[in-house]
Design a protein around this motif. Structure first.
Motif, PDB file in Angstrom:
ATOM      1  N   LEU A 208       0.834  -1.204   0.000  1.00 51.08           N
ATOM      2  CA  LEU A 208       0.000   0.000   0.000  1.00 51.08           C
ATOM      3  C   LEU A 208       0.868   1.253   0.000  1.00 51.08           C
ATOM      4  O   LEU A 208       0.624   2.204  -0.749  1.00 51.08           O
ATOM      5  CB  LEU A 208      -0.922  -0.018   1.215  1.00 51.08           C
ATOM      6  N   GLY A 209       1.901   1.263   0.841  1.00 48.72           N
ATOM      7  CA  GLY A 209       2.810   2.409   0.863  1.00 48.72           C
ATOM      8  C   GLY A 209       3.523   2.600  -0.456  1.00 48.72           C
ATOM      9  O   GLY A 209       3.694   3.728  -0.933  1.00 48.72           O
ATOM     10  N   SER A 210       3.936   1.495  -1.076  1.00 51.01           N
ATOM     11  CA  SER A 210       4.612   1.579  -2.368  1.00 51.01           C
ATOM     12  C   SER A 210       3.679   2.132  -3.447  1.00 51.01           C
ATOM     13  O   SER A 210       4.100   2.919  -4.299  1.00 51.01           O
ATOM     14  CB  SER A 210       5.126   0.200  -2.764  1.00 51.01           C
ATOM     15  N   VAL A 211       2.404   1.716  -3.407  1.00 49.67           N
ATOM     16  CA  VAL A 211       1.434   2.215  -4.383  1.00 49.67           C
ATOM     17  C   VAL A 211       1.197   3.712  -4.195  1.00 49.67           C
ATOM     18  O   VAL A 211       1.082   4.470  -5.168  1.00 49.67           O
ATOM     19  CB  VAL A 211       0.115   1.431  -4.279  1.00 49.67           C
ATOM     20  N   PHE A 212       1.139   4.167  -2.945  1.00 52.10           N
ATOM     21  CA  PHE A 212       0.984   5.603  -2.699  1.00 52.10           C
ATOM     22  C   PHE A 212       2.153   6.384  -3.278  1.00 52.10           C
ATOM     23  O   PHE A 212       1.972   7.434  -3.907  1.00 52.10           O
ATOM     24  CB  PHE A 212       0.850   5.872  -1.198  1.00 52.10           C
ATOM     25  N   ILE A 213       3.378   5.890  -3.049  1.00 55.52           N
ATOM     26  CA  ILE A 213       4.549   6.558  -3.612  1.00 55.52           C
ATOM     27  C   ILE A 213       4.470   6.564  -5.133  1.00 55.52           C
ATOM     28  O   ILE A 213       4.756   7.584  -5.783  1.00 55.52           O
ATOM     29  CB  ILE A 213       5.832   5.862  -3.126  1.00 55.52           C
ATOM     30  N   TRP A 214       4.087   5.431  -5.710  1.00 55.77           N
ATOM     31  CA  TRP A 214       3.980   5.327  -7.170  1.00 55.77           C
ATOM     32  C   TRP A 214       2.968   6.321  -7.722  1.00 55.77           C
ATOM     33  O   TRP A 214       3.218   6.978  -8.739  1.00 55.77           O
ATOM     34  CB  TRP A 214       3.563   3.897  -7.523  1.00 55.77           C
ATOM     35  N   MET A 215       1.843   6.477  -7.057  1.00 52.45           N
ATOM     36  CA  MET A 215       0.775   7.356  -7.548  1.00 52.45           C
ATOM     37  C   MET A 215       1.164   8.828  -7.498  1.00 52.45           C
ATOM     38  O   MET A 215       0.864   9.593  -8.422  1.00 52.45           O
ATOM     39  CB  MET A 215      -0.497   7.150  -6.712  1.00 52.45           C
ATOM     40  N   PHE A 216       1.847   9.232  -6.415  1.00 51.09           N
ATOM     41  CA  PHE A 216       2.112  10.658  -6.212  1.00 51.09           C
ATOM     42  C   PHE A 216       3.516  11.081  -6.625  1.00 51.09           C
ATOM     43  O   PHE A 216       3.872  12.242  -6.472  1.00 51.09           O
ATOM     44  CB  PHE A 216       1.881  11.017  -4.737  1.00 51.09           C
ATOM     45  N   TRP A 217       4.300  10.138  -7.161  1.00 52.99           N
ATOM     46  CA  TRP A 217       5.668  10.492  -7.554  1.00 52.99           C
ATOM     47  C   TRP A 217       5.739  11.552  -8.653  1.00 52.99           C
ATOM     48  O   TRP A 217       6.670  12.370  -8.648  1.00 52.99           O
ATOM     49  CB  TRP A 217       6.420   9.232  -7.975  1.00 52.99           C
ATOM     50  N   PRO A 218       4.826  11.606  -9.621  1.00 52.48           N
ATOM     51  CA  PRO A 218       4.893  12.705 -10.604  1.00 52.48           C
ATOM     52  C   PRO A 218       4.838  14.082  -9.962  1.00 52.48           C
ATOM     53  O   PRO A 218       5.531  15.013 -10.414  1.00 52.48           O
ATOM     54  CB  PRO A 218       3.669  12.447 -11.491  1.00 52.48           C
ATOM     55  N   SER A 219       4.061  14.246  -8.898  1.00 50.97           N
ATOM     56  CA  SER A 219       4.029  15.530  -8.191  1.00 50.97           C
ATOM     57  C   SER A 219       5.359  15.807  -7.513  1.00 50.97           C
ATOM     58  O   SER A 219       5.848  16.946  -7.498  1.00 50.97           O
ATOM     59  CB  SER A 219       2.912  15.532  -7.141  1.00 50.97           C
ATOM     60  N   ASN A 265       7.166 -11.967  -6.520  1.00 52.53           N
ATOM     61  CA  ASN A 265       7.593 -11.756  -5.138  1.00 52.53           C
ATOM     62  C   ASN A 265       7.125 -10.370  -4.710  1.00 52.53           C
ATOM     63  O   ASN A 265       7.554  -9.366  -5.278  1.00 52.53           O
ATOM     64  CB  ASN A 265       9.117 -11.869  -5.029  1.00 52.53           C
ATOM     65  N   LEU A 266       6.228 -10.309  -3.704  1.00 53.79           N
ATOM     66  CA  LEU A 266       5.622  -9.036  -3.320  1.00 53.79           C
ATOM     67  C   LEU A 266       6.658  -8.043  -2.816  1.00 53.79           C
ATOM     68  O   LEU A 266       6.623  -6.862  -3.181  1.00 53.79           O
ATOM     69  CB  LEU A 266       4.551  -9.273  -2.249  1.00 53.79           C
ATOM     70  N   ILE A 267       7.578  -8.493  -1.979  1.00 49.73           N
ATOM     71  CA  ILE A 267       8.583  -7.585  -1.426  1.00 49.73           C
ATOM     72  C   ILE A 267       9.488  -7.061  -2.534  1.00 49.73           C
ATOM     73  O   ILE A 267       9.830  -5.872  -2.571  1.00 49.73           O
ATOM     74  CB  ILE A 267       9.414  -8.301  -0.344  1.00 49.73           C
ATOM     75  N   GLN A 268       9.860  -7.922  -3.448  1.00 51.13           N
ATOM     76  CA  GLN A 268      10.682  -7.494  -4.576  1.00 51.13           C
ATOM     77  C   GLN A 268       9.916  -6.516  -5.461  1.00 51.13           C
ATOM     78  O   GLN A 268      10.476  -5.522  -5.931  1.00 51.13           O
ATOM     79  CB  GLN A 268      11.119  -8.709  -5.387  1.00 51.13           C
ATOM     80  N   MET A 269       8.635  -6.770  -5.653  1.00 48.36           N
ATOM     81  CA  MET A 269       7.818  -5.884  -6.480  1.00 48.36           C
ATOM     82  C   MET A 269       7.692  -4.497  -5.878  1.00 48.36           C
ATOM     83  O   MET A 269       7.916  -3.480  -6.550  1.00 48.36           O
ATOM     84  CB  MET A 269       6.435  -6.503  -6.669  1.00 48.36           C
ATOM     85  N   HIS A 270       7.334  -4.449  -4.577  1.00 50.21           N
ATOM     86  CA  HIS A 270       7.093  -3.116  -4.001  1.00 50.21           C
ATOM     87  C   HIS A 270       8.394  -2.327  -3.837  1.00 50.21           C
ATOM     88  O   HIS A 270       8.363  -1.095  -3.697  1.00 50.21           O
ATOM     89  CB  HIS A 270       6.325  -3.225  -2.681  1.00 50.21           C
ATOM     90  N   SER A 271       9.528  -3.011  -3.869  1.00 46.38           N
ATOM     91  CA  SER A 271      10.805  -2.301  -3.784  1.00 46.38           C
ATOM     92  C   SER A 271      11.259  -1.755  -5.134  1.00 46.38           C
ATOM     93  O   SER A 271      12.064  -0.820  -5.185  1.00 46.38           O
ATOM     94  CB  SER A 271      11.887  -3.240  -3.236  1.00 46.38           C
ATOM     95  N   CYS A 272      10.753  -2.320  -6.233  1.00 46.62           N
ATOM     96  CA  CYS A 272      11.306  -2.011  -7.548  1.00 46.62           C
ATOM     97  C   CYS A 272      10.346  -1.328  -8.517  1.00 46.62           C
ATOM     98  O   CYS A 272      10.786  -0.861  -9.569  1.00 46.62           O
ATOM     99  CB  CYS A 272      11.833  -3.296  -8.202  1.00 46.62           C
TER     100      CYS A 272
END
Length: 414
Positions: A208-219, A265-272
């Motif tokens: 969830l935290g990784s998705v939030f970063i992904w969504m708002f990174w353009p800003s 791998n979820l941990i690998q995915m959210h890190s990359c």
């Protein structure tokens, strides 16, 4: 019976936080004022809120993948970010204080301070779970100091623009953290700690935290682009999104290919998945075409995912460092890739060979200065934090909330 943990931090943590906050209040009373002359639209406030989400929510939940460290990951992230942002505002305003006797603050200066804080949050990810909140707070204060010093040196010596220097956080932050964790050098770090593992719910919160970063990174990447050039701000948003999209798709593919079982791998995915956003942030000013952004995102995801799979183990076995949140593959490798991409794109755009050579030398100096200062500051901070006075957690008590948080349902009845 409940396990016995390290002595209470009451005599360390509470005095430190109270001293820092009272000191901040005293400084702000005498030297800080609100800048009412800067004309910032409400759209800027909305983008500022996006940065808030990344700093306080995204990074906090990103580290919650540890099955028994969710409270600490989210709570300490908020604590460290709140302290570091106040300190960054003061340090960023030192030039204004020198010439005017006052530090003027507005939304833009607050955003710059939070970006400096993001660099510190990246750094402490390397020692996540292996340090107490006193050590994390001190590390963040020293890291922010080093990062702002690096920014000042880049602007003063090499005439680097603000946006370019602030985006060095993807290089300064992770290498500071890697030097820090190398100096602290926990016993038995050549293998996983007893509680350094993930579970279904903790992995979900981390994603969830990784998705939030992904969504708002353009800003995050576009907010400091000059307001007088709205086209460049739009290009920054689009380039960041395309790089993020390419890195997400590529990270999923490489994760499957590198896994012996052929599964995700979820941990690998959210890190990359946001490696492309990191890389494009470093080379943003040189990207002019959509395909360039997508190529950077693709390359960053390949290197980041491969680094996650194949570098962490050898690093542990070689006793180099124990990287708790994989800042090497998540930030350092994509950050260096972004630096290389910026160099190549700028040289390609130069018509004069002499100008291209000068830029290459200039660009090399920027990287070397950032690496030298980040590594040296990380080493110094590690030496300071290694002192037993700070009461670091015992090896068997690392990655455990019960060392710092109250759990009424686990209390032993008297």
């Amino acid at each position: 019976m409940a396990p016995q943990y390290a002595p209470s931090l009451r005599s360390r943590l509470a005095p430190l936080l109270l001293f820092l906050q009272m000191g901040f209040i005293a400084i702000y009373v005498f030297y800080v004022e609100i800048d009412t002359h800067t004309d910032l639209t409400r759209d800027f406030y909305a983008t500022f809120q996006d940065v808030q989400v990344i700093v306080f929510l995204g990074f906090g939940f990103l580290g919650s993948f540890l099955v028994r460290y969710g409270f600490s990951s989210i709570g300490f992230n908020l604590l460290v970010a709140a302290v570091a942002t106040q300190w960054a505002i003061v340090l960023n305003g030192m030039e204004s204080w020198y010439y005017r006797g006052k530090v003027s603050i507005n939304l833009r200066s607050l955003v710059v301070a939070e970006m400096c804080t993001a660099s510190a949050l990246i750094s402490i990810g390397a020692v996540l779970g292996k340090t107490n909140p006193v050590q994390l707070t001190l590390a963040a204060l020293l890291e922010v100091t080093g990062f702002i010093l690096n920014e000042w040196l880049l602007r003063s010596l090499l005439r680097v623009q603000l946006l370019n220097s602030i985006m060095q956080l993807h290089i300064f932050g992770p290498f500071f953290g890697l030097a820090l964790t190398w100096i602290l050098d926990w016993k038995g770090c050549e293998k996983q700690f007893e509680k350094e593992k993930s579970a279904y719910k903790s992995g979900l919160f981390s994603m969830l935290g990784s998705v939030f970063i992904w969504m708002f990174w353009p800003s995050f990447n576009s907010i400091l682009v000059d307001d007088r050039t709205p086209v460049r701000a739009l290009e920054a948003v689009l380039s960041t999104y395309l790089a993020l999209a390419a890195s997400a798709v590529t990270a999923a593919a490489v994760t499957v290919l590198s896994n012996p079982k052929g599964t995700l791998n979820l941990i690998q995915m959210h890190s990359c998945i946001h490696a492309g956003g990191v890389a494009i942030g470093v080379c943003l000013t040189a990207v002019r075409h959509p395909w360039e952004a997508m190529t950077v995102g693709y390359s960053a995801a390949v290197l980041s995912t491969a680094g996650f799979r194949y570098l962490k183990g050898p690093m542990l076995l070689a006793h180099w460092f124990h990287d708790a949140r994989d800042v090497l593959s998540t930030h350092a490798i994509p950050g260096l890739l972004g630096w290389v991409a910026h160099l190549l794109l700028q040289i390609q755009a130069c018509d004069d060979p002499t100008t291209a050579v000068r830029f290459a030398v200039f660009h090399m100096c920027t990287l070397l200065l950032t690496l030298a200062l980040s590594l040296s500051m990380g080493l110094v901070t590690g030496i300071i934090l290694k002192w037993n006075f700070w009461r670091p957690p015992q090896d068997k008590k690392c990655f455990d909330d019960q060392a710092f948080w109250e759990f009424p349902h686990l209390a032993v009845g008297k």
